[in-house]
Design an enzyme around this catalytic site. Structure first.
Site, PDB file in Angstrom:
ATOM      1  CE  LYS A  36      -0.633   0.287   5.032  1.00  0.00           C
ATOM      2  NZ  LYS A  36      -1.623   0.390   6.127  1.00  0.00           N
ATOM      3  NE  ARG A 129      -6.009  -0.587  11.880  1.00  0.00           N
ATOM      4  CZ  ARG A 129      -5.187  -0.729  10.847  1.00  0.00           C
ATOM      5  NH1 ARG A 129      -4.399   0.264  10.481  1.00  0.00           N
ATOM      6  NH2 ARG A 129      -5.132  -1.876  10.197  1.00  0.00           N
TER       7      ARG A 129
END
Length: 353
Positions: A36, A129
């Site tokens: 990414k 998260r």
């Protein structure tokens, strides 16, 4: 070469990948190479593939589409949006999940396509998260196992991120315990335990990673040669795979403190200046629209970055032993955030060496 730019040494990247893959192999751990940060550019992904990664992993389907030419399983790292269910099944073999409604949507999409989509159920072991709490795991697993078109392939967790929680034997052992409970209650064997990212590598070097952990999702360690829990560079890796280059467009001696009343800068912050007298200042043709300036470090360690607007970076070159001129190029190393922003910016050109 045009500027600003990032140069990428593909040979060094392949060697970094091979070094880390071999380290993981000693612990029976496969590597998911995370693409990414460089937006899934195939030329860079190819170096990681040649270095021996077992999976290609990315947070964005747009980037996974670029990797369809590689014959490796694809992992969607960010929890799929409901609106992405069809694309998630089409462009990834495996996805990270925490919501039953999304897993059910993936099930429907996979059945329509006559496919089986693999699920890694994310467990929140403290970083806060994504992921379900461990106490909710068995109830959700029971529901997932009833679905057609999806396979509960693994359990995973994310650390070193939102909460900055460092991976440990204790928090990763939560995955091991849940795997055993799933086996005991449902007579179902979990294939993959994905124990985090580059921050987990310190546990390999100290032999403190639970032996059942068999996958890591690695980006920064491969790209920068660094484990991310303590910021330590890894043995036999390169930290200069990526170099940021910016061209000087002005070079003048000026006061170190602006003249006049100081108000907010272009980004709404009120700057503070140290009076150093007259200094030799260079302006480089790049700014915050190009790269995260705070993540750059000049390779010439006698240069100091004073600040930047959206498209100008101000450098103090007074102490440098190099006699810089307009048109010269200043080189910088990049931290992870700077890499991410530089590759995302269409204004920063990419060159391979």
């Amino acid at each position: 070469m045009r500027y600003p730019s990032v140069t990428i040494n593909l040979e060094k990247l392949e060697k970094n990948t091979a070094t880390i893959v071999n380290l993981c192999k000693k612990h029976n751990i496969s590597v998911s190479g995370v693409t990414k940060v460089f937006c899934g550019i195939p030329e860079i992904t190819n170096a990681m593939v040649k270095g021996g990664i077992s999976f290609i992993a990315d947070s964005r389907i747009e980037n996974l589409k670029k990797s369809m030419c590689f014959n490796l399983p694809k992992i969607l790292l960010r929890l799929p949006m409901l609106s992405q269910a069809d694309d998630a099944v089409t462009y990834s073999d495996i996805s990270l999940n925490s919501e039953y409604v999304t897993i059910a949507a993936l099930s429907d999409a996979a059945r329509r396509m006559n496919q089986t989509h693999k699920i890694i159920l994310m467990i929140d072991v403290g970083d806060l998260r994504e992921g379900i709490l461990p106490k909710d795991c068995l109830n959700l697993v029971e529901k997932i196992l009833k679905l057609k078109g999806v396979e509960l392939f693994g359990l995973g967790t994310n650390l070193n991120c939102f909460g900055g929680v460092i991976p440990s034997f204790e928090n990763l052992s939560i995955l091991t315990d849940l795997k055993n409970k799933i086996k005991e209650k449902f007579n179902f064997e979990i294939t993959m335990l994905s124990g985090g990212n580059s921050g987990s590598l310190h546990l390999l070097e100290s032999n403190k990673i639970p032996k059942e952990i068999n996958n890591l999702r690695l980006g920064e360690s491969i790209l920068r040669g660094m484990e991310s829990s303590y910021g330590r560079y890894l043995d036999d890796t390169f930290d200069d795979v990526f170099i940021f280059n910016a061209e000087i467009i002005e070079l003048k001696e000026k006061p170190s403190v602006p003249a006049g009343e100081i108000g907010p800068d272009a980004f709404g912050n009120k700057p503070v200046f140290t009076d150093r007298g007259t200094i030799k200042r260079a302006i480089a043709a790049c700014g915050r629209q190009d790269v995260n300036i705070s993540g750059l470090r000049p390779l010439d360690n006698l240069i100091e970055i004073l600040g930047a607007s959206s498209d100008h970076m101000i450098l103090d070159v007074t102490k440098s032993k190099t006699d810089y001129k307009v048109g010269d190029v200043v080189k910088f190393s990049l931290d992870y955030g700077a890499l991410l922003s530089a590759f995302t910016s269409e204004y920063v050109l990419k060159y391979y060496t």
